[in-house]
Design a protein around this motif. Structure first.
Motif, short mmCIF file in Angstrom:
data_model
loop_
_atom_site.label_atom_id
_atom_site.label_comp_id
_atom_site.label_asym_id
_atom_site.label_seq_id
_atom_site.Cartn_x
_atom_site.Cartn_y
_atom_site.Cartn_z
N GLN A 113 -34.15 -0.98 12.60
CA GLN A 113 -35.07 -1.64 11.63
C GLN A 113 -34.80 -1.32 10.17
O GLN A 113 -34.88 -2.34 9.21
CB GLN A 113 -36.44 -1.17 12.22
N VAL A 114 -34.48 -0.26 9.85
CA VAL A 114 -33.99 0.24 8.47
C VAL A 114 -32.88 -0.72 8.06
O VAL A 114 -33.04 -1.24 6.92
CB VAL A 114 -33.79 1.74 8.33
N GLY A 115 -32.05 -0.81 8.73
CA GLY A 115 -30.77 -1.60 8.32
C GLY A 115 -31.05 -2.93 8.29
O GLY A 115 -30.64 -3.70 7.07
N LYS A 116 -32.00 -3.59 9.05
CA LYS A 116 -32.51 -4.93 8.82
C LYS A 116 -33.14 -5.19 7.49
O LYS A 116 -33.09 -6.07 6.78
CB LYS A 116 -33.42 -5.35 9.92
N GLY A 117 -34.17 -4.23 7.18
CA GLY A 117 -34.89 -4.13 6.06
C GLY A 117 -34.19 -4.00 4.78
O GLY A 117 -34.49 -4.61 3.72
N ILE A 118 -32.99 -3.15 4.77
CA ILE A 118 -32.14 -3.19 3.43
C ILE A 118 -31.45 -4.53 3.49
O ILE A 118 -31.21 -4.85 2.12
CB ILE A 118 -31.13 -1.90 3.89
N ASP A 119 -30.85 -5.08 4.62
CA ASP A 119 -30.34 -6.13 4.46
C ASP A 119 -31.15 -7.35 3.70
O ASP A 119 -30.74 -8.16 3.06
CB ASP A 119 -29.79 -6.73 5.74
N LYS A 120 -32.48 -7.59 4.19
CA LYS A 120 -33.27 -8.42 3.88
C LYS A 120 -33.61 -8.35 2.48
O LYS A 120 -33.87 -9.14 1.69
CB LYS A 120 -34.57 -8.29 4.68
N ALA A 121 -33.64 -7.22 2.19
CA ALA A 121 -34.23 -6.82 0.43
C ALA A 121 -33.20 -7.05 -0.44
O ALA A 121 -33.32 -7.75 -1.35
CB ALA A 121 -34.45 -5.32 0.47
N GLY A 122 -31.91 -6.73 -0.03
CA GLY A 122 -30.53 -7.18 -0.76
C GLY A 122 -30.67 -8.63 -0.70
O GLY A 122 -29.98 -9.12 -1.93
N ASP A 123 -30.51 -9.36 0.21
CA ASP A 123 -30.48 -10.84 0.33
C ASP A 123 -31.56 -11.33 -0.62
O ASP A 123 -31.34 -12.40 -1.38
CB ASP A 123 -30.81 -11.46 1.74
N MET A 124 -32.68 -10.77 -0.73
CA MET A 124 -33.68 -11.35 -1.72
C MET A 124 -33.39 -11.15 -3.02
O MET A 124 -33.69 -11.97 -4.03
CB MET A 124 -35.25 -10.49 -1.52
N VAL A 125 -32.63 -9.94 -3.21
CA VAL A 125 -32.19 -9.73 -4.78
C VAL A 125 -31.06 -10.53 -5.12
O VAL A 125 -31.02 -11.30 -6.24
CB VAL A 125 -31.64 -8.27 -4.77
N ASP A 126 -30.20 -10.87 -4.16
CA ASP A 126 -29.14 -11.89 -4.36
C ASP A 126 -29.82 -13.43 -4.87
O ASP A 126 -29.17 -14.04 -5.57
CB ASP A 126 -28.26 -12.05 -3.40
N ASP A 127 -30.53 -13.95 -3.94
CA ASP A 127 -31.54 -15.09 -3.98
C ASP A 127 -32.10 -15.03 -5.52
O ASP A 127 -31.74 -16.10 -6.20
CB ASP A 127 -32.42 -15.19 -3.21
N ARG A 128 -32.69 -14.02 -5.83
CA ARG A 128 -33.47 -14.11 -7.34
C ARG A 128 -32.46 -14.01 -8.60
O ARG A 128 -33.07 -14.56 -9.42
CB ARG A 128 -34.49 -13.00 -7.26
N THR A 129 -31.10 -13.23 -8.24
CA THR A 129 -30.46 -13.20 -9.32
C THR A 129 -29.40 -14.44 -9.30
O THR A 129 -28.12 -14.39 -9.82
CB THR A 129 -29.61 -11.81 -9.36
N GLN A 130 -29.34 -15.37 -8.17
CA GLN A 130 -28.36 -16.12 -7.87
C GLN A 130 -26.97 -15.69 -7.84
O GLN A 130 -25.98 -16.37 -8.11
CB GLN A 130 -28.40 -17.22 -8.94
N GLY A 131 -26.78 -14.28 -6.90
CA GLY A 131 -25.60 -13.81 -6.51
C GLY A 131 -24.99 -13.20 -7.81
O GLY A 131 -23.77 -12.67 -7.57
N LYS A 132 -25.54 -13.25 -8.82
CA LYS A 132 -24.78 -12.87 -10.39
C LYS A 132 -24.37 -11.19 -9.87
O LYS A 132 -23.36 -10.70 -10.43
CB LYS A 132 -25.76 -12.78 -11.24
#
Length: 64
Positions: free
Chosen positions: A17-36
């Motif tokens: 569950q921790v791994g899934k949460g870390i992945d989800k948070a990272g994906d959100m950051v990537d989306d908000r920064t447009q992958g920069k």
């Protein structure tokens, strides 16, 4: 006992569950920064997973 030690103790046994949460948070950051900052985010995700044991299989060594 440091705050990080308390968090580790609380999350022990829930590595998947921790791994899934870390992945989800990272994906959100990537989306908000447009992958920069994708490379930096990926590195951060890997280090967090190592810190909290989310990079391990349930009964084996860390995944490569």
């Amino acid at each position: 006992m440091s705050a990080l030690d308390k968090i580790k103790k609380m999350l022990k046994g829930h590595e998947q569950q921790v791994g899934k949460g870390i992945d989800k948070a990272g994906d959100m950051v990537d989306d908000r920064t447009q992958g920069k900052y994708k490379g930096h985010v990926d590195t951060g995700q890997d280090r967090l997973k190592q810190q909290f044991g989310a990079d391990r299989d349930q009964d084996g060594p860390p995944r490569a």
